[in-house]
Enzyme design. Sequence first.
Site, mmCIF file in Angstrom:
data_model
loop_
_atom_site.group_PDB
_atom_site.id
_atom_site.type_symbol
_atom_site.label_atom_id
_atom_site.label_comp_id
_atom_site.label_asym_id
_atom_site.label_seq_id
_atom_site.Cartn_x
_atom_site.Cartn_y
_atom_site.Cartn_z
ATOM 1 C CB CYS A 190 -0.860 0.054 1.262
ATOM 2 S SG CYS A 190 -2.199 -1.104 1.241
ATOM 3 C CD GLU A 215 -1.212 -6.568 -2.214
ATOM 4 O OE1 GLU A 215 -0.238 -6.656 -1.446
ATOM 5 O OE2 GLU A 215 -2.395 -6.632 -1.847
HETATM 6 N N1 ACO Z 1 -5.375 13.756 -10.619
HETATM 7 C C1 ACO Z 1 -4.651 13.557 -11.745
HETATM 8 N N2 ACO Z 1 -3.380 13.060 -11.747
HETATM 9 C C2 ACO Z 1 -2.837 12.751 -10.551
HETATM 10 C C3 ACO Z 1 -3.532 12.942 -9.334
HETATM 11 C C4 ACO Z 1 -4.857 13.479 -9.401
HETATM 12 N N3 ACO Z 1 -5.555 13.715 -8.296
HETATM 13 N N4 ACO Z 1 -2.730 12.561 -8.314
HETATM 14 C C5 ACO Z 1 -1.566 12.125 -8.878
HETATM 15 N N5 ACO Z 1 -1.640 12.237 -10.232
HETATM 16 C C6 ACO Z 1 -0.610 11.845 -11.206
HETATM 17 C C7 ACO Z 1 -0.019 13.081 -11.866
HETATM 18 O O1 ACO Z 1 0.500 12.706 -13.122
HETATM 19 C C8 ACO Z 1 1.117 13.406 -10.896
HETATM 20 O O2 ACO Z 1 2.103 14.181 -11.483
HETATM 21 P P1 ACO Z 1 1.960 15.782 -11.577
HETATM 22 O O3 ACO Z 1 1.580 16.276 -10.215
HETATM 23 O O4 ACO Z 1 3.303 16.227 -12.008
HETATM 24 O O5 ACO Z 1 0.896 16.037 -12.594
HETATM 25 C C9 ACO Z 1 1.614 12.014 -10.583
HETATM 26 O O6 ACO Z 1 0.440 11.219 -10.482
HETATM 27 C C10 ACO Z 1 2.411 11.844 -9.311
HETATM 28 O O7 ACO Z 1 2.149 12.841 -8.403
HETATM 29 P P2 ACO Z 1 2.905 12.899 -7.013
HETATM 30 O O8 ACO Z 1 2.780 14.299 -6.493
HETATM 31 O O9 ACO Z 1 4.271 12.332 -7.112
HETATM 32 O O10 ACO Z 1 2.043 11.884 -6.165
HETATM 33 P P3 ACO Z 1 1.270 12.125 -4.792
HETATM 34 O O11 ACO Z 1 2.222 12.541 -3.726
HETATM 35 O O12 ACO Z 1 0.091 12.964 -5.025
HETATM 36 O O13 ACO Z 1 0.863 10.611 -4.440
HETATM 37 C C11 ACO Z 1 -0.604 8.773 -4.440
HETATM 38 C C12 ACO Z 1 0.208 9.723 -5.311
HETATM 39 C C13 ACO Z 1 0.306 8.064 -3.455
HETATM 40 C C14 ACO Z 1 -1.268 7.709 -5.309
HETATM 41 C C15 ACO Z 1 -1.675 9.644 -3.708
HETATM 42 O O14 ACO Z 1 -2.594 10.140 -4.634
HETATM 43 C C16 ACO Z 1 -2.430 8.926 -2.601
HETATM 44 O O15 ACO Z 1 -1.909 8.711 -1.520
HETATM 45 N N6 ACO Z 1 -3.697 8.555 -2.864
HETATM 46 C C17 ACO Z 1 -4.563 7.961 -1.862
HETATM 47 C C18 ACO Z 1 -4.145 6.545 -1.557
HETATM 48 C C19 ACO Z 1 -4.033 5.691 -2.799
HETATM 49 O O16 ACO Z 1 -4.932 5.652 -3.623
HETATM 50 N N7 ACO Z 1 -2.895 4.966 -2.925
HETATM 51 C C20 ACO Z 1 -2.622 4.089 -4.012
HETATM 52 C C21 ACO Z 1 -3.280 2.788 -3.788
HETATM 53 S S1 ACO Z 1 -2.690 1.515 -4.841
HETATM 54 C C22 ACO Z 1 -1.562 0.657 -3.867
HETATM 55 O O17 ACO Z 1 -1.506 0.932 -2.703
HETATM 56 C C23 ACO Z 1 -0.696 -0.372 -4.481
#
Ligand code: ACO
Length: 494
Positions: A354, A388
């Site tokens: 996760c 995962e």
């Molecule tokens: N809308 C569109 N694109 C997005 C979004 C969004 N809300 N969030 C991330 N992205 C994409 C973009 O391309 C972004 O790049 P950019 O900001 O330059 O456009 C890229 O992802 C990465 O952005 P980061 O800033 O590096 O990522 P962030 O710190 O926001 O973390 C994460 C990404 C971990 C998935 C976050 O959104 C999160 O914690 N979400 C909630 C929990 C979750 O869903 N986790 C993943 C579950 S799957 C698993 O655990 C295996």
Amino acid sequence: MHMGRANSNSGSETPKIQADGSSSSSVIKSPLQLVIGCKVFVEKDGEIRQAEILSIRNAQQRSRVQHTSEESRPTLDNVDEEKQVFEFYVHYVEFNKRLDEWITDSRLNLSKPVEFPKSKKIKTGAGPGGAATPTPNRLQKRKQSQRRDASLSRAGTPSRADSPAPTETTIQHDDSAYTAPRQGSNGYSKEKEIEKLRTQGSMTQCTSEVARMKNLNLIYMGEFEVEPWYFSPYPAELTNSPVLYICEFCLAYFGSKKQIERHRQRYCDLLYPPGNEIYRKDEISFFEIDGRRQKSYCRNLCLLSKCFLDHKTLYYDVDPFLFYILTKNDDHGCHIIGYFSKEKESAENYNLACILTLPQYQRHGYGRLLMQFSYELSKIEGRLGSPEKPLSDLGLLGYRAFWSEAIVDLLVDYHGEISIEELSKMTSFTTQDILHALSSLDGIRYYKGRHAIVLSEAVLEAYKRSKAKKRRSIDPKYLKWAPPIFTQAELRYI
Ligand code: ACO
Ligand code: ZN
């Protein structure tokens, strides 16, 4: 909204259910006719969207919960029934659950037909239309599955329809192996889930066993105020508080400011996560924490994480995992930004279970940093890794952006031929993930009898724009880590 209580003589009839048990649609005159399970049109951000009613509450009931000390507030006992104010908890159809919210009837659009639920879903009890309000589950036994987050958010969300149309010269871009199965798919087997949970600790979700409603209003953590996105099984007595206070260092939770202040003054002197610091560069650190040794911290982390991660998580069974906590450091301590968990032993070779960036830090490149870190660990282990599955909608967006950028980064300066396997060796990404990322860029073409990687002008432009953002990246020189070794006894969890 002011309305009388719906009962047999209120004059508001619930539309009849079809004899075959299927749902029926009809235009209704009054919100009093609505029951839980109805699909109704609702105004959302200037647009009309279909939404399912998950709960109905009396607004006085809510104010009583939130203002117990104020005697002047109305209670259910002294409220004039004719003036009861009802609110509806709605889930927008085909939108991510994190958008679910309480609305008043002023946002209902009753000029459009309401879809009524199948007969078996109609419940009786208090509230308009005689529907009972479900109460969220308490902390469940560890083997209980939770609801998967079936619907992907629409804004910016990849969907099959958005993918490049497959042609003979492109590889079809299929997300189905990456994202959670859509609601209603029948591939769910409880035995399989329990076995998966036992062996992997994380859960895909079963719709029938899950609390569908958010149970927390607001979280205060350090200097941040955060709105939770999803249900999390914090103790019920705390979920009634208007605010949940979380110690940003040990992640313990409290129902009042006074309690958390007392906790910090008397009982908790922690200033960083309780594990080994394995990376530090500038103001960024990573701490490695063994779920078996720091059960309470890791369970607290999972509870917090569940507020933002709906499609899978574990609450209780933290022993089989290592947790990697990303912090930002200053004179007041090492403040958690996000984390990822990793199985001590993964049968599927996953290098991450996760991942979460706390909402207050999202879209600042920390997700990429966490992902990069997980692959740096895989490189030291001499293995390929992959997150995962299924991924959440944001997980898919984040990984796709990360994989694509890393691959383009390698290719722009590369001269000569390179195979997918070579790319895989250089990055520690699996060949499947590389193909997925390249397909999302429409980067694989069939040319003169062979497959070729082609980076279009648009892709290169997007890459340049992204590089210009100058984000932090992991510098492997600062990573002090060797893969932990566990004895068979240590890996026996049940
Ligand atoms: N809308 C569109 N694109 C997005 C979004 C969004 N809300 N969030 C991330 N992205 C994409 C973009 O391309 C972004 O790049 P950019 O900001 O330059 O456009 C890229 O992802 C990465 O952005 P980061 O800033 O590096 O990522 P962030 O710190 O926001 O973390 C994460 C990404 C971990 C998935 C976050 O959104 C999160 O914690 N979400 C909630 C929990 C979750 O869903 N986790 C993943 C579950 S799957 C698993 O655990 C295996
Ligand atoms: Zn504490």
